[in-house]
Design a protein around this motif. Structure first.
Motif, short mmCIF file in Angstrom:
data_model
loop_
_atom_site.label_atom_id
_atom_site.label_comp_id
_atom_site.label_asym_id
_atom_site.label_seq_id
_atom_site.Cartn_x
_atom_site.Cartn_y
_atom_site.Cartn_z
N VAL A 197 -9.08 -0.52 -8.68
CA VAL A 197 -7.46 -0.76 -8.02
C VAL A 197 -6.51 0.10 -8.87
O VAL A 197 -6.70 0.06 -10.18
CB VAL A 197 -6.96 -2.10 -8.09
CG1 VAL A 197 -5.65 -2.17 -7.30
CG2 VAL A 197 -7.69 -3.02 -6.89
N ASP A 210 0.89 -1.18 -0.18
CA ASP A 210 0.00 -0.04 -0.06
C ASP A 210 0.69 1.15 -0.05
O ASP A 210 2.07 1.25 0.13
CB ASP A 210 -0.99 -0.07 1.05
CG ASP A 210 -0.28 0.06 2.42
OD1 ASP A 210 1.00 0.43 2.74
OD2 ASP A 210 -1.10 -0.37 3.55
N THR A 259 -8.67 1.70 -4.28
CA THR A 259 -7.41 1.11 -3.57
C THR A 259 -6.26 1.31 -4.34
O THR A 259 -6.11 0.90 -5.40
CB THR A 259 -7.64 -0.56 -3.30
OG1 THR A 259 -9.04 -0.60 -2.61
CG2 THR A 259 -6.57 -0.98 -2.57
N GLU A 306 -15.93 -0.39 -8.20
CA GLU A 306 -14.62 -0.37 -7.30
C GLU A 306 -13.36 -0.73 -8.33
O GLU A 306 -13.28 -1.57 -9.31
CB GLU A 306 -14.71 -1.66 -6.41
CG GLU A 306 -15.75 -1.40 -5.32
CD GLU A 306 -15.61 -2.38 -4.26
OE1 GLU A 306 -14.75 -3.42 -4.31
OE2 GLU A 306 -16.52 -2.34 -3.22
N LYS A 319 -2.33 0.63 -4.84
CA LYS A 319 -1.07 -0.40 -4.79
C LYS A 319 -0.05 0.03 -5.55
O LYS A 319 0.12 0.36 -6.51
CB LYS A 319 -1.78 -1.69 -5.04
CG LYS A 319 -2.97 -2.32 -4.30
CD LYS A 319 -2.35 -2.74 -2.87
CE LYS A 319 -3.52 -3.45 -2.13
NZ LYS A 319 -3.11 -3.99 -0.89
#
Length: 206
Positions: free
Chosen positions: A83, A21, A113, A81, A115
Motif C-alpha cells: 500500500v 483513493d 494500492t 502486495e 491511498k
C-alpha cells in the motif's frame, strides 16, 4: 519525540482504513479549484490559487505521463502486495507533480494500492514521518501488507529536485521565487523520470 515502530505501524494502518483513493482525491482537488477553495485550515487567496494551479498540473500529468515498457516489466516482477499511503494537500506544488506519477505506477501493477490522506487532518501520522523535523509533503509511506511492515518512505521531492532545493537554500538561505519557477520547469522537462527511478529504487526494482 521519537515514535516507536510498533506505534507507527498502528497509525499507518488506522489511516489506510479511512484514506481515499487517487480518483477521489483528484476529484476533490478539481471541485475545490472550481469553487475557489483549498484543503487545510487556511483559506487564503494564495492557497486557493496554489490549489487551482495544482489542479491544472495534475490534469496535465494525468494526461501526458506514460509508464515505459521497461518500468512496466520491472513492476511485473514485484512479488508482494504493497500500500502506498501519501500525505498531501491540494495547494502543494510538489504533490501536484508527484501524485499523478505515483498513481500511474500503482495502476501498472495489481500489487500496489494507492491511498491518500490530507496532512492537516492527519497530524499524528505526519509527525511520525517528518523530514528533517518538518511536516514536508508529499510524503509517501510504503506498507507491505503480508508482513505488516513499513518497508519504505519517500518525499517530499524527487532526489534531483531535493538536491536543487538544498543548493538554493545554501546559496540564498531560502527558496527564492525565481527558484520556485525554475523547479517547475525542471519537473516539466524531467517528465516524471526521476520520481519513477526513485520509487523503483525504493521497491528494490532497479
Amino acid at each position: 519525540m521519537e515514535v516507536l515502530e510498533s506505534n507507527r505501524l498502528e497509525i499507518v494502518q488506522e489511516y489506510i482504513a479511512k484514506a481515499m483513493d487517487y480518483s477521489s482525491y483528484s476529484d476533490l482537488v478539481s471541485q475545490l479549484a472550481k469553487n475557489g477553495k483549498t484543503t487545510g485550515p487556511v483559506q487564503s487567496e494564495a492557497m486557493i490559487n496554489y490549489t487551482k494551479l495544482g489542479n491544472r498540473r495534475m490534469v496535465r500529468w494525468e494526461k501526458t505521463f506514460k509508464i515505459t515498457d521497461e518500468v512496466r516489466t520491472k513492476l511485473d516482477s514485484l512479488d508482494r502486495e504493497l500500500v502506498f499511503l501519501v500525505l498531501t494537500e491540494s495547494w502543494c506544488g510538489d504533490a501536484a507533480a508527484s501524485l499523478p506519477i505515483m498513481n500511474k505506477i500503482a495502476e501498472a501493477t495489481p500489487n500496489i494500492t494507492l491511498k491518500v490522506v490530507l496532512r492537516d487532518e492527519s497530524l499524528d501520522l505526519m509527525d511520525a514521518f517528518l523530514t528533517n523535523g518538518a511536516r514536508s509533503i508529499p510524503k509517501l509511506i510504503v506498507l507491505d501488507t503480508a508482513h505488516n511492515e513499513i518497508v519504505g518512505k519517500w518525499g517530499p521531492r524527487p532526489s534531483i529536485a531535493t538536491q536543487m532545493v538544498e543548493d538554493c537554500k545554501r546559496e540564498h538561505g531560502k527558496l527564492t521565487d525565481e527558484f520556485k519557477q525554475e523547479l517547475q520547469v525542471w519537473y516539466n522537462k524531467n517528465k516524471g523520470q526521476n520520481i519513477q527511478e526513485d520509487i523503483l529504487e525504493l521497491l528494490a526494482l532497479e
